[in-house]
Every structure is written in C-alpha cells, then in structure tokens.
Design an enzyme around this catalytic site. Structure first.
Site, PDB file in Angstrom:
ATOM      1  N   ASP A   4       0.949  -1.102   0.094  1.00  0.00           N
ATOM      2  CA  ASP A   4       0.092  -0.051  -0.021  1.00  0.00           C
ATOM      3  C   ASP A   4       1.021   1.298   0.111  1.00  0.00           C
ATOM      4  O   ASP A   4       2.054   1.116   0.042  1.00  0.00           O
ATOM      5  CB  ASP A   4      -1.009   0.058   1.427  1.00  0.00           C
ATOM      6  N   SER A   5       0.230   2.401   0.082  1.00  0.00           N
ATOM      7  CA  SER A   5       1.047   3.737  -0.173  1.00  0.00           C
ATOM      8  C   SER A   5       1.552   3.915   1.292  1.00  0.00           C
ATOM      9  O   SER A   5       2.332   4.825   1.360  1.00  0.00           O
ATOM     10  CB  SER A   5       0.217   4.694  -0.534  1.00  0.00           C
ATOM     11  N   TYR A  36      -1.290   7.955  -2.865  1.00  0.00           N
ATOM     12  CA  TYR A  36      -1.661   7.467  -4.254  1.00  0.00           C
ATOM     13  C   TYR A  36      -2.929   8.321  -4.927  1.00  0.00           C
ATOM     14  O   TYR A  36      -3.159   8.069  -6.151  1.00  0.00           O
ATOM     15  CB  TYR A  36      -1.778   6.106  -4.498  1.00  0.00           C
ATOM     16  N   GLY A  37      -3.698   8.364  -3.825  1.00  0.00           N
ATOM     17  CA  GLY A  37      -5.284   8.911  -4.176  1.00  0.00           C
ATOM     18  C   GLY A  37      -5.464  10.000  -5.010  1.00  0.00           C
ATOM     19  O   GLY A  37      -6.641   9.941  -5.934  1.00  0.00           O
ATOM     20  N   CYS A  56      -4.558  -1.895  -1.423  1.00  0.00           N
ATOM     21  CA  CYS A  56      -4.814  -0.425  -1.613  1.00  0.00           C
ATOM     22  C   CYS A  56      -5.964  -0.436  -2.705  1.00  0.00           C
ATOM     23  O   CYS A  56      -5.743  -1.133  -3.909  1.00  0.00           O
ATOM     24  CB  CYS A  56      -3.460   0.139  -2.315  1.00  0.00           C
ATOM     25  N   THR A 103      -6.993   2.439  -4.454  1.00  0.00           N
ATOM     26  CA  THR A 103      -6.308   3.156  -5.642  1.00  0.00           C
ATOM     27  C   THR A 103      -5.782   2.443  -6.509  1.00  0.00           C
ATOM     28  O   THR A 103      -5.918   2.157  -7.757  1.00  0.00           O
ATOM     29  CB  THR A 103      -5.557   4.309  -5.034  1.00  0.00           C
ATOM     30  N   GLU A 142      -2.693   8.982   8.062  1.00  0.00           N
ATOM     31  CA  GLU A 142      -1.131   9.128   7.776  1.00  0.00           C
ATOM     32  C   GLU A 142      -0.795   9.940   8.873  1.00  0.00           C
ATOM     33  O   GLU A 142       0.446   9.779   9.475  1.00  0.00           O
ATOM     34  CB  GLU A 142      -0.596   9.508   6.624  1.00  0.00           C
ATOM     35  N   CYS A 156     -11.257   2.417   0.551  1.00  0.00           N
ATOM     36  CA  CYS A 156      -9.768   2.847   0.758  1.00  0.00           C
ATOM     37  C   CYS A 156      -9.715   2.050   2.122  1.00  0.00           C
ATOM     38  O   CYS A 156     -10.143   2.090   2.914  1.00  0.00           O
ATOM     39  CB  CYS A 156      -9.653   4.300   0.700  1.00  0.00           C
ATOM     40  N   THR A 157      -8.221   1.347   2.168  1.00  0.00           N
ATOM     41  CA  THR A 157      -7.852   0.838   3.213  1.00  0.00           C
ATOM     42  C   THR A 157      -7.675   1.650   4.323  1.00  0.00           C
ATOM     43  O   THR A 157      -7.205   1.055   5.450  1.00  0.00           O
ATOM     44  CB  THR A 157      -6.683  -0.432   2.533  1.00  0.00           C
ATOM     45  N   HIS A 158      -7.232   2.951   4.047  1.00  0.00           N
ATOM     46  CA  HIS A 158      -7.118   3.714   5.283  1.00  0.00           C
ATOM     47  C   HIS A 158      -8.281   3.981   6.197  1.00  0.00           C
ATOM     48  O   HIS A 158      -8.247   4.384   7.447  1.00  0.00           O
ATOM     49  CB  HIS A 158      -6.553   5.057   4.878  1.00  0.00           C
TER      50      HIS A 158
HETATM   51  N1  DGL Z   1      -5.006   3.165   1.181  1.00  0.00           N
HETATM   52  C1  DGL Z   1      -4.939   3.361  -0.180  1.00  0.00           C
HETATM   53  C2  DGL Z   1      -6.417   3.021  -1.064  1.00  0.00           C
HETATM   54  O1  DGL Z   1      -6.767   2.168  -0.435  1.00  0.00           O
HETATM   55  C3  DGL Z   1      -4.158   4.803  -0.749  1.00  0.00           C
HETATM   56  C4  DGL Z   1      -4.499   6.019  -0.143  1.00  0.00           C
HETATM   57  C5  DGL Z   1      -3.607   7.093  -0.637  1.00  0.00           C
HETATM   58  O2  DGL Z   1      -2.383   6.848  -0.807  1.00  0.00           O
HETATM   59  O3  DGL Z   1      -4.097   7.972  -1.146  1.00  0.00           O
HETATM   60  O4  DGL Z   1      -6.792   3.740  -1.650  1.00  0.00           O
END
Ligand code: DGL
Length: 265
Positions: A10-11, A42-43, A73, A75, A152, A184-186
């Site tokens: 992931d990012s 990454y988003g 991730c 994205t 983050e 999004c996994t965040h």
């Molecule tokens: N965790 C990521 C996702 O699921 C990326 C979020 C990011 O880097 O903007 O989209």
C-alpha cells in the site's frame, strides 16, 4: 505447499488494516509488507502513475521471493490490477472483488455507498464490479481525499476527523444507503467515527476481512499454503521514514517476530 512469504503493499498505513486481518486469518503465513511512504498519497495521482508504481511494487516484492501479491490499496486495485494481472507468474489479488463477493451474499441490499480516494472514484471500478454482479443495486459514490492524509498523520479520532467524517458521510444519510463500503484501506481507521455518525442501521463493510478470507481460499485452491509448523515472520519495508507508520506498525506487531527497515526505490 509453498513456504515462501505473501507480499502486500500500500502507499502507507492503510494496508496495515488488511495486514492485521491476514495475520488473524492465516497465522502460519510469513508476510512482507511494502509501504510506499515516499510516494504517498496515491489517491490523487493519475492512472498511468498508479500503474507504474504498482508494477514497481510488485516487481520489488517478487525479487523478495513472494508467492503471491495482495494489493492492499483501493487506489491501485481500481486503476492498475487489470493492467498488471497478466504480467507476472504469481497470483495478484486486490480488495474489490473479494468485497463485492461478500456483498452479493447479503440480502436486501438496494443501495450501496462507496467512500474512496479521488482516483478510485474517478475509475468507477467499484460501481462497475457491483453492477456486474448485482445489476439492480444503486451505487452512491463519494470521494474523500482528506481522509488518507489525516490517517497518515494519526488524526483518526480528533475533532477535525469528526467534522470531516460528518461532511463526507452526509450523502449516504441523505440517500439512505443499506451498506457502506470503506473503499480505501485507510478508512477502517475511522470506523468508530463513521459508525457514530451513521448509527447501527447501515452495514459498514471493511475490505480487510473479505480479502483475508478470499486469500485463504485461494491458498487452499492453488495448494500454496505455508505448512511449516513454526512462528511466522513479518517484514515491513518502507520507502521513506514515517513516524506515524512506525507507531502503528510497532503496535500491530508487538507480539510477533518482525522487523522494519527502509529501502530506497
Ligand atoms: N490506502 C490506499 C487506498 O486504499 C491509498 C490512499 C492514498 O495513498 O491516497 O486507496
């Protein structure tokens, strides 16, 4: 049987929400987690950039001798999985399909909300996959570009996070969705705030559990489970220093055999 590790990337911290579910579901597997903190976020990047970063991450993990890659991730799954899937000898899975398979088994779902990054929403990948399997279901999309950077930063439970969540989930209350996918996994890091805002009637779906289950099934189907009867080893590799990441990762892995290091890529 295949005793090589599973690769995850992931990012940043988001993929740790998937990692933690995989540890619980598959306690005999070794795991290498790549957090591309240097390129975070990454988003908001273009599809071409996401494809390039995804290839670089997969190739890095393949050099580490992984037997399979989990794109933890949303994205990268939404914009690059299709493009990269056929390029490598090992299986590569993302977060969308396993989650949609889970949604399909739920009864009485008429309207589904998707919260995700700008790139994921722009790709329309969740909606396409849901409509393919459940043509009658209506999909309500909402991009939430502030959430991954806030996660983050460790801002997942303060007043700013509360207000931001309130604003982002408003549309799901107005449209009365039955289920909400954290695309999004965040975003599982904001689970409690989202739950408080939406109440109990909306099913909040976190991708990590579904990915872990799908991964377990795939390992059995492909006969590539790790059958060594020993304590698993976890490695976390970051492309840049990030304090908050280290706090979360150390917390997650405090009871396990693990190490964290940095690479320049
Ligand atoms: N965790 C990521 C996702 O699921 C990326 C979020 C990011 O880097 O903007 O989209």
């Amino acid at each position: 049987m295949d005793n090589r590790p599973i690769g995850i990337f992931d990012s940043g911290v988001g993929g740790l929400t998937v990692f933690s579910e995989i540890i619980k579901a598959l306690p005999t597997e070794d795991i290498i987690y790549l957090g591309d903190t240097k390129q975070f976020p990454y988003g908001n990047k273009s599809k071409n950039t996401i494809i390039e970063l995804t290839k670089k991450n997969i190739e890095f993990l393949i050099k580490k001798n992984v037997k399979l890659v989990v794109i933890a991730c949303g994205t990268a799954t939404s914009q690059a999985l299709k493009e990269v899937k056929g390029l490598y000898q090992i299986p590569i899975i993302g977060i969308i399909k396993p989650t949609v398979m889970f949604l399909q088994n739920k009864k009485n779902i008429k309207r589904v909300g998707i919260m995700a990054t700008t790139g994921t929403i722009r790709s329309n990948s969740w909606e396409k996959e849901i409509k393919k399997e459940m043509p009658k279901v209506e999909v309500i999309n909402r991009s939430c570009p502030l959430l991954a950077p806030m996660a983050e930063e460790g801002w997942t439970n303060n007043d700013i996070a509360k207000l931001t969540i309130k604003e982002y989930v408003k549309i799901f209350q107005e449209k009365v969705v039955d289920a909400l996918v954290l695309g999004c996994t965040h975003y599982p890091l904001f689970y409690n705030l989202i739950r408080d805002e939406l109440g109990k009637n909306i099913d909040i779906i976190d991708t990590g559990k579904q990915v872990a289950k799908h991964l377990g099934d795939l390992l059995v189907k492909e006969k590539i489970e790790n059958q060594l009867n020993r304590v698993p080893e976890y490695q976390i590799i970051l492309t840049d220093m990030e304090k908050e990441f280290l706090i979360m990762a150390n917390n997650l892995l405090k009871n396990y055999k693990s190490n964290i290091y940095f690479v320049n890529m």
